[in-house]
Scaffold this motif. Structure first.
Motif, PDB file in Angstrom:
ATOM      1  N   ARG A 177      -4.076  -2.156   6.376  1.00  0.00           N
ATOM      2  CA  ARG A 177      -3.880  -0.706   6.369  1.00  0.00           C
ATOM      3  C   ARG A 177      -2.455  -0.308   6.741  1.00  0.00           C
ATOM      4  O   ARG A 177      -2.079   0.833   6.572  1.00  0.00           O
ATOM      5  CB  ARG A 177      -4.867  -0.023   7.326  1.00  0.00           C
ATOM      6  N   ASP A 178      -1.654  -1.214   7.264  1.00  0.00           N
ATOM      7  CA  ASP A 178      -0.309  -0.892   7.741  1.00  0.00           C
ATOM      8  C   ASP A 178       0.729  -1.180   6.660  1.00  0.00           C
ATOM      9  O   ASP A 178       1.025  -2.334   6.348  1.00  0.00           O
ATOM     10  CB  ASP A 178      -0.001  -1.716   8.996  1.00  0.00           C
ATOM     11  N   PHE A 179       1.266  -0.087   6.088  1.00  0.00           N
ATOM     12  CA  PHE A 179       2.291  -0.189   5.053  1.00  0.00           C
ATOM     13  C   PHE A 179       3.475   0.715   5.414  1.00  0.00           C
ATOM     14  O   PHE A 179       4.030   1.396   4.561  1.00  0.00           O
ATOM     15  CB  PHE A 179       1.711   0.207   3.687  1.00  0.00           C
ATOM     16  N   GLN A 180       3.852   0.699   6.677  1.00  0.00           N
ATOM     17  CA  GLN A 180       4.954   1.542   7.137  1.00  0.00           C
ATOM     18  C   GLN A 180       6.229   1.234   6.356  1.00  0.00           C
ATOM     19  O   GLN A 180       6.521   0.079   6.049  1.00  0.00           O
ATOM     20  CB  GLN A 180       5.212   1.300   8.625  1.00  0.00           C
ATOM     21  N   ASN A 181       6.949   2.296   6.028  1.00  0.00           N
ATOM     22  CA  ASN A 181       8.263   2.217   5.382  1.00  0.00           C
ATOM     23  C   ASN A 181       8.248   1.583   3.988  1.00  0.00           C
ATOM     24  O   ASN A 181       9.290   1.171   3.479  1.00  0.00           O
ATOM     25  CB  ASN A 181       9.274   1.483   6.274  1.00  0.00           C
ATOM     26  N   ILE A 182       7.105   1.509   3.335  1.00  0.00           N
ATOM     27  CA  ILE A 182       7.038   0.946   1.990  1.00  0.00           C
ATOM     28  C   ILE A 182       7.794   1.851   1.001  1.00  0.00           C
ATOM     29  O   ILE A 182       7.817   3.064   1.155  1.00  0.00           O
ATOM     30  CB  ILE A 182       5.569   0.753   1.540  1.00  0.00           C
ATOM     31  N   ASN A 183       8.432   1.240   0.036  1.00  0.00           N
ATOM     32  CA  ASN A 183       9.146   2.000  -0.988  1.00  0.00           C
ATOM     33  C   ASN A 183       8.248   2.174  -2.210  1.00  0.00           C
ATOM     34  O   ASN A 183       7.990   1.225  -2.941  1.00  0.00           O
ATOM     35  CB  ASN A 183      10.438   1.287  -1.391  1.00  0.00           C
ATOM     36  N   LEU A 184       7.771   3.394  -2.396  1.00  0.00           N
ATOM     37  CA  LEU A 184       6.957   3.731  -3.559  1.00  0.00           C
ATOM     38  C   LEU A 184       7.633   4.843  -4.361  1.00  0.00           C
ATOM     39  O   LEU A 184       6.973   5.640  -5.015  1.00  0.00           O
ATOM     40  CB  LEU A 184       5.553   4.165  -3.113  1.00  0.00           C
ATOM     41  N   LYS A 185       8.954   4.879  -4.305  1.00  0.00           N
ATOM     42  CA  LYS A 185       9.706   5.904  -5.023  1.00  0.00           C
ATOM     43  C   LYS A 185       9.391   5.810  -6.516  1.00  0.00           C
ATOM     44  O   LYS A 185       9.405   4.724  -7.092  1.00  0.00           O
ATOM     45  CB  LYS A 185      11.210   5.715  -4.790  1.00  0.00           C
ATOM     46  N   GLN A 186       9.068   6.951  -7.104  1.00  0.00           N
ATOM     47  CA  GLN A 186       8.746   7.099  -8.526  1.00  0.00           C
ATOM     48  C   GLN A 186       7.497   6.314  -8.938  1.00  0.00           C
ATOM     49  O   GLN A 186       7.313   5.985 -10.103  1.00  0.00           O
ATOM     50  CB  GLN A 186       9.932   6.705  -9.406  1.00  0.00           C
ATOM     51  N   ALA A 187       6.623   6.039  -7.992  1.00  0.00           N
ATOM     52  CA  ALA A 187       5.395   5.301  -8.289  1.00  0.00           C
ATOM     53  C   ALA A 187       4.337   6.225  -8.891  1.00  0.00           C
ATOM     54  O   ALA A 187       4.343   7.436  -8.655  1.00  0.00           O
ATOM     55  CB  ALA A 187       4.851   4.665  -7.015  1.00  0.00           C
ATOM     56  N   ASP A 188       3.446   5.646  -9.674  1.00  0.00           N
ATOM     57  CA  ASP A 188       2.279   6.346 -10.204  1.00  0.00           C
ATOM     58  C   ASP A 188       1.046   5.781  -9.520  1.00  0.00           C
ATOM     59  O   ASP A 188       0.772   4.581  -9.627  1.00  0.00           O
ATOM     60  CB  ASP A 188       2.141   6.137 -11.720  1.00  0.00           C
ATOM     61  N   LEU A 189       0.319   6.634  -8.811  1.00  0.00           N
ATOM     62  CA  LEU A 189      -0.932   6.241  -8.166  1.00  0.00           C
ATOM     63  C   LEU A 189      -2.014   7.195  -8.647  1.00  0.00           C
ATOM     64  O   LEU A 189      -1.925   8.399  -8.399  1.00  0.00           O
ATOM     65  CB  LEU A 189      -0.810   6.318  -6.650  1.00  0.00           C
ATOM     66  N   VAL A 190      -3.003   6.675  -9.332  1.00  0.00           N
ATOM     67  CA  VAL A 190      -4.049   7.523  -9.900  1.00  0.00           C
ATOM     68  C   VAL A 190      -5.423   6.956  -9.545  1.00  0.00           C
ATOM     69  O   VAL A 190      -5.686   5.771  -9.762  1.00  0.00           O
ATOM     70  CB  VAL A 190      -3.905   7.625 -11.444  1.00  0.00           C
ATOM     71  N   GLY A 191      -6.270   7.829  -8.974  1.00  0.00           N
ATOM     72  CA  GLY A 191      -7.670   7.499  -8.755  1.00  0.00           C
ATOM     73  C   GLY A 191      -7.964   6.356  -7.806  1.00  0.00           C
ATOM     74  O   GLY A 191      -8.916   5.620  -8.024  1.00  0.00           O
ATOM     75  N   VAL A 192      -7.172   6.200  -6.748  1.00  0.00           N
ATOM     76  CA  VAL A 192      -7.432   5.103  -5.815  1.00  0.00           C
ATOM     77  C   VAL A 192      -7.799   5.636  -4.428  1.00  0.00           C
ATOM     78  O   VAL A 192      -7.457   6.750  -4.064  1.00  0.00           O
ATOM     79  CB  VAL A 192      -6.227   4.127  -5.694  1.00  0.00           C
ATOM     80  N   ASN A 193      -8.482   4.812  -3.660  1.00  0.00           N
ATOM     81  CA  ASN A 193      -8.860   5.146  -2.299  1.00  0.00           C
ATOM     82  C   ASN A 193      -7.909   4.445  -1.343  1.00  0.00           C
ATOM     83  O   ASN A 193      -7.860   3.220  -1.300  1.00  0.00           O
ATOM     84  CB  ASN A 193     -10.300   4.698  -2.018  1.00  0.00           C
TER      85      ASN A 193
END
Length: 175
Positions: free
Chosen positions: A23-39
């Motif tokens: 559950r720990d994803f501190q400081n992750i780079n998700l710039k310009q990411a597409d996240l659809v329909g996830v928990n």
């Protein structure tokens, strides 16, 4: 985790590790990411970079996004209820039908953000920056706005009185 990876690589890694119980994803780079329909409920994304990301129908209930960067992000039907977005930067973000009911948004920046049919009921926006924000269609019942700032360009529902809500007017000079 974010160094040297593309947003797509980081998204795939995040989803795989989340499914494995991390559950720990501190400081992750998700710039310009597409996240659809996830928990991703209860995930720790403190300090994450989600700038210009597209988030649709994501379950982030109870997530920790303290200090996250969501500048210019598109959040469509995202569940952020009971989430902690203290100090998050949502400058120029577009939230549509997002659920932030009961969320902590203390000191968050919504500068020039648009909140269409976004539920902010019982949310805490103490000290938040709402300069230039458009909240005309936001649901703002029992929302705490103490010391949040706004300016003449901030748009609220017609019935809402920012002064009685304890908000601070900031004078802005635009030439």
């Amino acid at each position: 985790m974010g160094q040297g990876f593309t947003p797509e690589t980081n998204v795939n890694k995040l989803l795989r590790l989340y499914a494995d119980g991390k559950r720990d994803f501190q400081n992750i780079n998700l710039k310009q990411a597409d996240l659809v329909g996830v928990n991703l409920s209860e995930v720790d994304l403190r300090g994450a970079n989600l700038q210009l990301s597209f988030l649709e129908e994501i379950d982030l209930k109870g997530a920790n996004l303290e200090g996250a960067k969501l500048v210019g992000a598109l959040l469509f039907e995202v569940d952020l209820s009971e989430a902690d977005l203290t100090g998050a930067d949502l400058t120029e973000a577009h939230l549509e039908k997002a659920n932030l009911q009961g969320a902590t948004l203390k000191g968050a920046s919504f500068d020039s953000a648009e909140l269409l049919q976004t539920n902010l009921s019982s949310a805490d926006l103490t000290g938040a920056d709402l300069s230039f924000a458009r909240l005309k269609e936001a649901i703002i019942f029992d929302t705490k706005f103490q010391d949040a700032c706004y300016n003449r360009f901030t748009k609220f529902p017609q019935w809402f009185d920012p002064v009685s809500a304890g908000m601070r007017w900031i004078d802005i000079d635009i030439d």
